[in-house]
Design an enzyme around this catalytic site. Structure first.
Site, PDB file in Angstrom:
ATOM      1  N   THR A 103      -0.742  -2.053  11.808  1.00 54.89           N
ATOM      2  CA  THR A 103       0.453  -1.927  10.977  1.00 54.89           C
ATOM      3  C   THR A 103       1.130  -0.567  11.151  1.00 54.89           C
ATOM      4  OG1 THR A 103       1.131  -1.768   8.664  1.00 54.89           O
ATOM      5  CG2 THR A 103      -1.138  -1.230   9.115  1.00 54.89           C
ATOM      6  N   ASP A 104       2.412  -0.519  10.803  1.00 56.25           N
ATOM      7  CA  ASP A 104       3.116   0.766  10.808  1.00 56.25           C
ATOM      8  C   ASP A 104       2.641   1.674   9.671  1.00 56.25           C
ATOM      9  OD1 ASP A 104       4.289  -0.631   8.669  1.00 56.25           O
ATOM     10  OD2 ASP A 104       6.346  -0.459   9.412  1.00 56.25           O
ATOM     11  N   GLU A 105       1.972   1.095   8.661  1.00 58.39           N
ATOM     12  CA  GLU A 105       1.582   1.900   7.489  1.00 58.39           C
ATOM     13  C   GLU A 105       0.563   2.991   7.828  1.00 58.39           C
ATOM     14  OE1 GLU A 105       2.215  -1.507   4.098  1.00 58.39           O
ATOM     15  OE2 GLU A 105       1.006   0.244   3.711  1.00 58.39           O
ATOM     16  N   TYR A 116      -5.522   0.812   1.748  1.00 54.96           N
ATOM     17  CA  TYR A 116      -5.287  -0.194   2.803  1.00 54.96           C
ATOM     18  C   TYR A 116      -4.921   0.495   4.118  1.00 54.96           C
ATOM     19  CZ  TYR A 116      -2.414  -3.252   5.725  1.00 54.96           C
ATOM     20  OH  TYR A 116      -1.873  -3.906   6.805  1.00 54.96           O
TER      21      TYR A 116
HETATM   22  P1  NAD Z   1      -3.363 -12.082   5.180  1.00 58.44           P
HETATM   23  O1  NAD Z   1      -3.949 -11.356   4.018  1.00 58.44           O
HETATM   24  O2  NAD Z   1      -2.276 -13.075   4.940  1.00 58.44           O
HETATM   25  O3  NAD Z   1      -4.519 -12.859   5.953  1.00 58.44           O
HETATM   26  C1  NAD Z   1      -5.745 -12.275   6.273  1.00 58.44           C
HETATM   27  C2  NAD Z   1      -6.699 -13.377   6.706  1.00 58.44           C
HETATM   28  O4  NAD Z   1      -7.935 -12.735   7.067  1.00 58.44           O
HETATM   29  C3  NAD Z   1      -7.028 -14.382   5.611  1.00 58.44           C
HETATM   30  O5  NAD Z   1      -6.961 -15.701   6.114  1.00 58.44           O
HETATM   31  C4  NAD Z   1      -8.451 -14.022   5.196  1.00 58.44           C
HETATM   32  O6  NAD Z   1      -9.223 -15.131   4.751  1.00 58.44           O
HETATM   33  C5  NAD Z   1      -9.009 -13.464   6.495  1.00 58.44           C
HETATM   34  N1  NAD Z   1     -10.116 -12.514   6.264  1.00 58.44           N
HETATM   35  C6  NAD Z   1     -10.178 -11.506   5.344  1.00 58.44           C
HETATM   36  N2  NAD Z   1     -11.368 -10.901   5.419  1.00 58.44           N
HETATM   37  C7  NAD Z   1     -12.050 -11.495   6.422  1.00 58.44           C
HETATM   38  C8  NAD Z   1     -13.337 -11.288   6.994  1.00 58.44           C
HETATM   39  N3  NAD Z   1     -14.172 -10.330   6.540  1.00 58.44           N
HETATM   40  N4  NAD Z   1     -13.731 -12.091   8.011  1.00 58.44           N
HETATM   41  C9  NAD Z   1     -12.916 -13.065   8.465  1.00 58.44           C
HETATM   42  N5  NAD Z   1     -11.713 -13.321   7.954  1.00 58.44           N
HETATM   43  C10 NAD Z   1     -11.269 -12.538   6.949  1.00 58.44           C
HETATM   44  O7  NAD Z   1      -2.893 -10.967   6.202  1.00 58.44           O
HETATM   45  P2  NAD Z   1      -1.632 -10.950   7.167  1.00 58.44           P
HETATM   46  O8  NAD Z   1      -0.453 -10.487   6.422  1.00 58.44           O
HETATM   47  O9  NAD Z   1      -1.599 -12.227   7.917  1.00 58.44           O
HETATM   48  O10 NAD Z   1      -2.063  -9.753   8.150  1.00 58.44           O
HETATM   49  C11 NAD Z   1      -2.823 -10.020   9.315  1.00 58.44           C
HETATM   50  C12 NAD Z   1      -3.042  -8.721  10.062  1.00 58.44           C
HETATM   51  O11 NAD Z   1      -1.783  -8.154  10.413  1.00 58.44           O
HETATM   52  C13 NAD Z   1      -3.754  -7.654   9.211  1.00 58.44           C
HETATM   53  O12 NAD Z   1      -4.613  -6.947  10.055  1.00 58.44           O
HETATM   54  C14 NAD Z   1      -2.624  -6.745   8.744  1.00 58.44           C
HETATM   55  O13 NAD Z   1      -3.108  -5.445   8.557  1.00 58.44           O
HETATM   56  C15 NAD Z   1      -1.679  -6.828   9.913  1.00 58.44           C
HETATM   57  N6  NAD Z   1      -0.259  -6.604   9.601  1.00 58.44           N
HETATM   58  C16 NAD Z   1       0.345  -7.275   8.582  1.00 58.44           C
HETATM   59  C17 NAD Z   1       1.719  -7.105   8.350  1.00 58.44           C
HETATM   60  C18 NAD Z   1       2.436  -7.846   7.250  1.00 58.44           C
HETATM   61  O14 NAD Z   1       3.610  -7.544   6.983  1.00 58.44           O
HETATM   62  N7  NAD Z   1       1.842  -8.841   6.607  1.00 58.44           N
HETATM   63  C19 NAD Z   1       2.450  -6.223   9.154  1.00 58.44           C
HETATM   64  C20 NAD Z   1       1.776  -5.528  10.181  1.00 58.44           C
HETATM   65  C21 NAD Z   1       0.428  -5.749  10.407  1.00 58.44           C
HETATM   66  O1  DAU Z   2       4.494  -2.318   6.846  1.00 53.63           O
HETATM   67  C1  DAU Z   2       3.574  -3.328   7.157  1.00 53.63           C
HETATM   68  C2  DAU Z   2       2.836  -3.724   5.912  1.00 53.63           C
HETATM   69  O2  DAU Z   2       3.734  -4.491   5.112  1.00 53.63           O
HETATM   70  C3  DAU Z   2       1.559  -4.507   6.182  1.00 53.63           C
HETATM   71  O3  DAU Z   2       0.659  -3.685   6.872  1.00 53.63           O
HETATM   72  C4  DAU Z   2       0.933  -4.992   4.881  1.00 53.63           C
HETATM   73  O4  DAU Z   2      -0.183  -5.818   5.165  1.00 53.63           O
HETATM   74  C5  DAU Z   2       1.962  -5.797   4.113  1.00 53.63           C
HETATM   75  O5  DAU Z   2       1.441  -6.219   2.882  1.00 53.63           O
HETATM   76  C6  DAU Z   2       3.224  -4.967   3.898  1.00 53.63           C
HETATM   77  O6  DAU Z   2       2.955  -3.846   3.001  1.00 53.63           O
HETATM   78  P1  DAU Z   2       4.017  -3.395   1.887  1.00 53.63           P
HETATM   79  O7  DAU Z   2       3.309  -2.628   0.864  1.00 53.63           O
HETATM   80  O8  DAU Z   2       5.216  -2.799   2.528  1.00 53.63           O
HETATM   81  O9  DAU Z   2       4.435  -4.873   1.357  1.00 53.63           O
HETATM   82  P2  DAU Z   2       4.662  -5.461  -0.119  1.00 53.63           P
HETATM   83  O10 DAU Z   2       5.255  -6.840   0.073  1.00 53.63           O
HETATM   84  O11 DAU Z   2       3.465  -5.341  -0.970  1.00 53.63           O
HETATM   85  O12 DAU Z   2       5.803  -4.513  -0.695  1.00 53.63           O
HETATM   86  C7  DAU Z   2       7.035  -4.327  -0.006  1.00 53.63           C
HETATM   87  C8  DAU Z   2       7.823  -3.284  -0.780  1.00 53.63           C
HETATM   88  O13 DAU Z   2       8.262  -3.875  -2.010  1.00 53.63           O
HETATM   89  C9  DAU Z   2       7.030  -2.063  -1.171  1.00 53.63           C
HETATM   90  O14 DAU Z   2       7.884  -0.928  -1.108  1.00 53.63           O
HETATM   91  C10 DAU Z   2       6.609  -2.324  -2.619  1.00 53.63           C
HETATM   92  C11 DAU Z   2       7.762  -3.163  -3.143  1.00 53.63           C
HETATM   93  N1  DAU Z   2       7.448  -4.185  -4.164  1.00 53.63           N
HETATM   94  C12 DAU Z   2       6.437  -5.053  -3.924  1.00 53.63           C
HETATM   95  C13 DAU Z   2       6.150  -6.065  -4.828  1.00 53.63           C
HETATM   96  C14 DAU Z   2       5.019  -7.039  -4.582  1.00 53.63           C
HETATM   97  C15 DAU Z   2       8.238  -4.272  -5.305  1.00 53.63           C
HETATM   98  O15 DAU Z   2       9.184  -3.485  -5.497  1.00 53.63           O
HETATM   99  N2  DAU Z   2       7.959  -5.276  -6.194  1.00 53.63           N
HETATM  100  C16 DAU Z   2       6.949  -6.175  -6.008  1.00 53.63           C
HETATM  101  O16 DAU Z   2       6.729  -7.049  -6.876  1.00 53.63           O
END
Ligand code: NAD
Ligand code: DAU
Length: 360
Positions: free
Chosen positions: A138-140, A163
């Protein structure tokens, strides 16, 4: 089609992005996919409608921290590729309870690296040369930007949430397994994804679902934090391309150049819902409310995707507007999917505020 006769392990394939990757591999390549997922609260096997069709898909419920289970899977399936998407992924949950993040994102990635290394070390010449371990991050991990600039592959690591720190640690493990043991790794860091099958705790689905339920729409702080949005199917295509053509040992930053403030995103969702399903009480913007900020809330993220564009020719197919309209339409058309999640006990309420409490 790419990946003919190849076995690809996708960990976390029942999650939001993992399921998009599995769907893409099944629809657009010849790969056989083994989806390894622990099935945490965030998982949904309904996210892979292709599961019952054909014989190129297997699901195994397992924890990436379980070395014995992984070893048996490597011996049974002898994969040519591993894509690691299994993770705890929600920042607010990591504030209340960081332990699961340490266990899965750090210890789990370590365990998977060790078992992949053991498997890779036993492969023959050609198979060993072709093997890839692709870690999805992730970019985070880079922390927060000021008003200007964007993260590229040379950006420093400066994580601010439990995280982000756990993901940063996992990236460092991947780097070390490449440098020390020569495991053929690739790393990608992506910005915020959105799209179908997104678990309702995250901003965009949270806003859609609470709005449809007539609940207030919580915006943290002043709503001016910036995220850089990418449609999940564009991310899945990028990940597959990196797996196929990315350079061993390289990092690629993936993003769609779609910076928006949170309040802009929430207003855009409200406007789309008003258009597609007008509410009896009038425009949905009236549901928006500003609430206490997230502790350690990063102000701005932005990704510079020039490298993957230049070297691999990747471009997103969707704009932010086209993808957001598709996403809102999808949640309206798939109410059964998210109502099931509510019925399983998920409550779309505020978490991660701390309010003077210690984390678990
Ligand atoms: P998600 O939370 O939707 O899904 C995670 C999945 O991993 C789930 O199906 C869960 O059951 C499985 N999991 C959790 N712990 C596990 C374990 N110990 N063993 C096996 N499976 C396990 O997550 P996502 O949003 O699909 O993110 C997937 C990946 O991409 C993560 O590594 C996250 O850091 C990265 N990522 C997410 C975003 C985003 O915006 N969602 C952006 C950039 C990178
Ligand atoms: O940048 C990539 C990341 O994006 C991934 O690595 C993470 O897995 C993914 O969850 C996401 O993280 P964020 O913290 O950016 O996503 P979230 O949807 O939780 O929040 C997006 C923004 O919105 C953040 O600035 C917090 C804000 N927010 C979130 C929620 C749930 C609100 O203002 N209100 C809300 O109810």
């Amino acid at each position: 089609m790419p990946f003919k006769n190849a076995v690809v392990f996708v960990t976390g394939g029942a999650g939001f992005i993992g399921s998009a990757v599995v769907r893409h591999l099944l629809d657009a390549t010849d790969a056989s996919v083994v989806n390894i997922d622990k099935l945490t609260y965030a998982a949904s096997l309904e996210s892979i409608p292709q599961a019952g069709r054909g014989n190129r898909y297997r699901f195994v419920q397992a924890d990436i921290g379980d070395a014995g289970a992984l070893r048996a899977l490597f011996e049974q399936h002898r994969p040519g590729y591993v894509m690691n998407l299994a993770a705890e992924s929600h920042v607010d949950r990591s504030i209340d309870g960081p332990a699961d993040f340490i266990n899965t994102n750090i210890v789990g990635t370590f365990t998977l690296l060790q078992e992949a290394l053991r498997h890779w070390s036993g492969l023959g010449g050609d198979e060993q040369a072709a093997f890839r371990f692709h870690h999805v991050s992730t970019d985070e991990v880079h922390g927060s930007l000021g008003r200007e600039g964007a993260f590229n592959e040379a950006a420093v690591y400066a994580p601010n949430s439990p995280y982000a720190a756990s993901k940063a640690a996992s990236d460092h493990l991947v780097r070390a397994w490449r440098a020390t043991y020569a495991l053929p790794t690739i790393l990608t860091n992506c910005s915020n994804n959105f799209g179908p099958y997104h678990f309702p705790e995250k901003l965009i689905p949270h806003t859609i679902i609470r709005s449809l339920c007539g609940e207030p729409l919580p915006v943290y702080g002043d709503g001016l934090n910036v995220r850089d949005w990418l449609y999940v199917e564009d991310h899945a295509r990028a990940l597959t391309l990196v797996l196929e053509r990315g350079a061993v040992g390289a990092t690629y930053h993936i993003g769609g150049r779609n910076e928006r403030t949170n309040i802009e995103v929430v207003r855009a969702v409200c406007a789309l819902l008003d258009d597609m399903r007008p509410a009896a009480g009038g425009p949905r913007e009236r549901q928006i409310g500003f609430v206490a900020d997230r502790p350690g809330h990063d102000r701005r993220y932005a990704i510079d995707p020039s490298k993957i564009e230049r070297e691999l020719g990747w471009r997103p197919a969707e704009t932010f507007e086209s993808a957001l309209a598709k996403t809102v339409r999808w949640y309206l058309d798939h109410e059964d999917w998210w109502r099931n999640i509510l019925a399983r006990g998920y409550k779309p309420v505020r978490i991660g505020e701390l309010k003077g409490r210690s984390p678990r």
